[in-house]
Design a protein around this motif. Structure first.
Motif, PDB file in Angstrom:
ATOM      1  N   ALA A  49       0.798  -0.793  -0.155  1.00 10.83           N
ATOM      2  CA  ALA A  49       0.289  -0.069   0.261  1.00 10.83           C
ATOM      3  C   ALA A  49       1.208   1.841   0.315  1.00 10.83           C
ATOM      4  N   ALA A  50       1.552   1.135   0.844  1.00 11.46           N
ATOM      5  CA  ALA A  50       2.868   2.534   0.952  1.00 11.46           C
ATOM      6  C   ALA A  50       3.792   2.376  -0.619  1.00 11.46           C
ATOM      7  N   ARG A  51       3.948   1.376  -1.184  1.00  9.53           N
ATOM      8  CA  ARG A  51       4.875   1.489  -2.545  1.00  9.53           C
ATOM      9  C   ARG A  51       4.639   2.217  -2.969  1.00  9.53           C
ATOM     10  N   VAL A  52       2.799   1.932  -3.714  1.00 11.77           N
ATOM     11  CA  VAL A  52       2.811   2.365  -5.279  1.00 11.77           C
ATOM     12  C   VAL A  52       1.864   4.124  -4.818  1.00 11.77           C
ATOM     13  N   PRO A 178       5.174   4.168 -13.001  1.00 13.51           N
ATOM     14  CA  PRO A 178       4.774   2.237 -12.841  1.00 13.51           C
ATOM     15  C   PRO A 178       3.487   2.402 -13.674  1.00 13.51           C
ATOM     16  N   VAL A 179       3.694   0.696 -13.284  1.00 18.08           N
ATOM     17  CA  VAL A 179       2.965   0.123 -14.002  1.00 18.08           C
ATOM     18  C   VAL A 179       1.479  -0.130 -13.664  1.00 18.08           C
ATOM     19  N   GLY A 180       0.720  -0.096 -13.249  1.00 18.16           N
ATOM     20  CA  GLY A 180      -0.397  -0.377 -12.482  1.00 18.16           C
ATOM     21  C   GLY A 180      -1.551  -1.534 -13.322  1.00 18.16           C
ATOM     22  N   SER A 181      -2.870  -1.726 -13.009  1.00 20.72           N
ATOM     23  CA  SER A 181      -3.556  -2.903 -13.731  1.00 20.72           C
ATOM     24  C   SER A 181      -3.923  -3.178 -14.949  1.00 20.72           C
ATOM     25  N   ARG A 182      -3.858  -1.402 -15.548  1.00 23.67           N
ATOM     26  CA  ARG A 182      -4.103  -1.459 -16.638  1.00 23.67           C
ATOM     27  C   ARG A 182      -3.206  -1.951 -17.606  1.00 23.67           C
ATOM     28  N   LEU A 208       1.579  -7.398 -22.602  1.00 24.23           N
ATOM     29  CA  LEU A 208       1.566  -6.914 -22.708  1.00 24.23           C
ATOM     30  C   LEU A 208      -0.252  -5.892 -22.068  1.00 24.23           C
ATOM     31  N   ASP A 209      -0.701  -6.507 -21.730  1.00 25.37           N
ATOM     32  CA  ASP A 209      -2.417  -6.916 -20.726  1.00 25.37           C
ATOM     33  C   ASP A 209      -2.203  -7.067 -19.031  1.00 25.37           C
ATOM     34  N   ALA A 210      -1.287  -7.962 -18.951  1.00 23.50           N
ATOM     35  CA  ALA A 210      -0.973  -8.280 -17.917  1.00 23.50           C
ATOM     36  C   ALA A 210      -1.318  -6.937 -16.586  1.00 23.50           C
ATOM     37  N   SER A 211      -1.915  -7.502 -16.120  1.00 22.09           N
ATOM     38  CA  SER A 211      -1.999  -6.240 -14.582  1.00 22.09           C
ATOM     39  C   SER A 211      -0.028  -6.131 -13.853  1.00 22.09           C
ATOM     40  N   GLY A 212      -0.084  -4.781 -13.949  1.00 25.87           N
ATOM     41  CA  GLY A 212       1.262  -4.720 -12.202  1.00 25.87           C
ATOM     42  C   GLY A 212       0.866  -4.913 -11.814  1.00 25.87           C
ATOM     43  N   GLY A 213       0.117  -4.721 -10.655  1.00 22.37           N
ATOM     44  CA  GLY A 213      -0.331  -5.222  -9.245  1.00 22.37           C
ATOM     45  C   GLY A 213      -0.414  -3.834  -8.456  1.00 22.37           C
ATOM     46  N   PRO A 214      -0.065  -3.976  -7.407  1.00 23.04           N
ATOM     47  CA  PRO A 214       0.862  -3.224  -6.574  1.00 23.04           C
ATOM     48  C   PRO A 214       2.406  -2.449  -7.505  1.00 23.04           C
ATOM     49  N   ALA A 215       2.603  -2.042  -8.959  1.00 22.55           N
ATOM     50  CA  ALA A 215       3.362  -1.020  -9.386  1.00 22.55           C
ATOM     51  C   ALA A 215       4.736  -1.775  -9.334  1.00 22.55           C
TER      52      ALA A 215
END
Length: 249
Positions: A49-52, A178-182, A208-215
């Motif tokens: 949560a802090a990382r993002v 950062p890469v997020g859910s998109r 390319l389409d996979a979520s990066g989750g918590p960046a």
């Protein structure tokens, strides 16, 4: 009168002396409490949560100066969250006294609820929209997201916060995101369009389409001649893949 506050990507920028950059994230229903549908340790929730928002601040070229947490449960149960917030903050140079927040002491709350705000200062120009024609776009890290992937602190595919700080601080990075859910595809397009540029995709193994989750991974734009020097700032186990070239429209 022009407002000094403006949105930039997922950030809020407050123009002044110094300029402030604000980023937020939230987590609900994921944690160690009785009503959480997804049960994971408090330390894991707090870390990511802090990382993002810290990554959002770092990728804008800002120096993180404060971390604020709002926790929807009592102080006793919040202690492991707070300890981890301080640990993560320290990794990017935020002292313990600059980590503050609030807990819920008035009513019982059986589920985890976390809000995190990171604040940074910028002495020069923001990196956002700094890409240049001919720049190489590189992905540091690999897109990982639960529940499809096991996510844990220190995962070898997740680019560490201090590494991103070193990359941006090198002066060789023109933009970072950062890469997020998109996913990588969307975020690479955002990086290019925010600079008014197009892009040519390169051959690479990343989804390319996979979520990066918590960046879990970060995109950087740099001069191709700087890529090797930047790779030297990244731990060898962290994936490093050129994904595109920025082009003039």
């Amino acid at each position: 009168m022009t407002s000094p506050v403006r949105p930039v990507r997922d950030l809020l920028v407050i123009d002044g002396s110094p300029r402030l950059v604000v980023a937020c994230d939230s987590v609900g229903g994921i944690g160690p409490r009785p009503a959480d549908p997804v049960r994971v340790p408090a330390e894991l929730v707090a870390h990511f949560a802090a990382r993002v928002p810290l990554l959002e601040v770092l990728c804008a070229g800002a120096r993180p100066v404060a971390l604020i947490n709002t926790l929807c449960h009592d102080l006793a149960d919040a202690a492991p969250f707070i300890d981890m917030f301080r640990e993560v903050a320290a990794n990017v140079g935020i002292p313990p006294e600059a980590v503050t927040g609030s807990t819920e002491e008035n009513v019982p709350s059986p589920a985890t609820g976390v809000g995190v705000t990171a604040i940074g200062t910028v002495t020069g120009e923001l990196l956002t929209a700094g890409g240049r024609p001919g720049d190489l776009v590189v992905c540091a890290g690999w897109p990982r997201s639960a529940p499809h992937d096991e996510i844990f602190i220190g995962h070898p595919d997740i680019v560490p916060l201090p590494t991103v700080q070193d990359l941006v601080g090198s002066g060789l990075v023109h933009d970072a995101l950062p890469v997020g859910s998109r996913g990588i595809g969307y975020e690479t397009g955002q990086l290019a369009s925010s600079a008014g540029l197009g892009l040519n995709w390169l051959t690479h193994p990343l989804p390319l389409d996979a979520s990066g989750g918590p960046a879990s991974c970060v995109l950087i734009a740099c001069d191709p001649n700087s890529a090797a020097d930047l790779r030297g700032l990244v731990p060898g186990h962290v994936p490093w893949h050129p994904v595109a070239e920025l082009t003039a429209r």
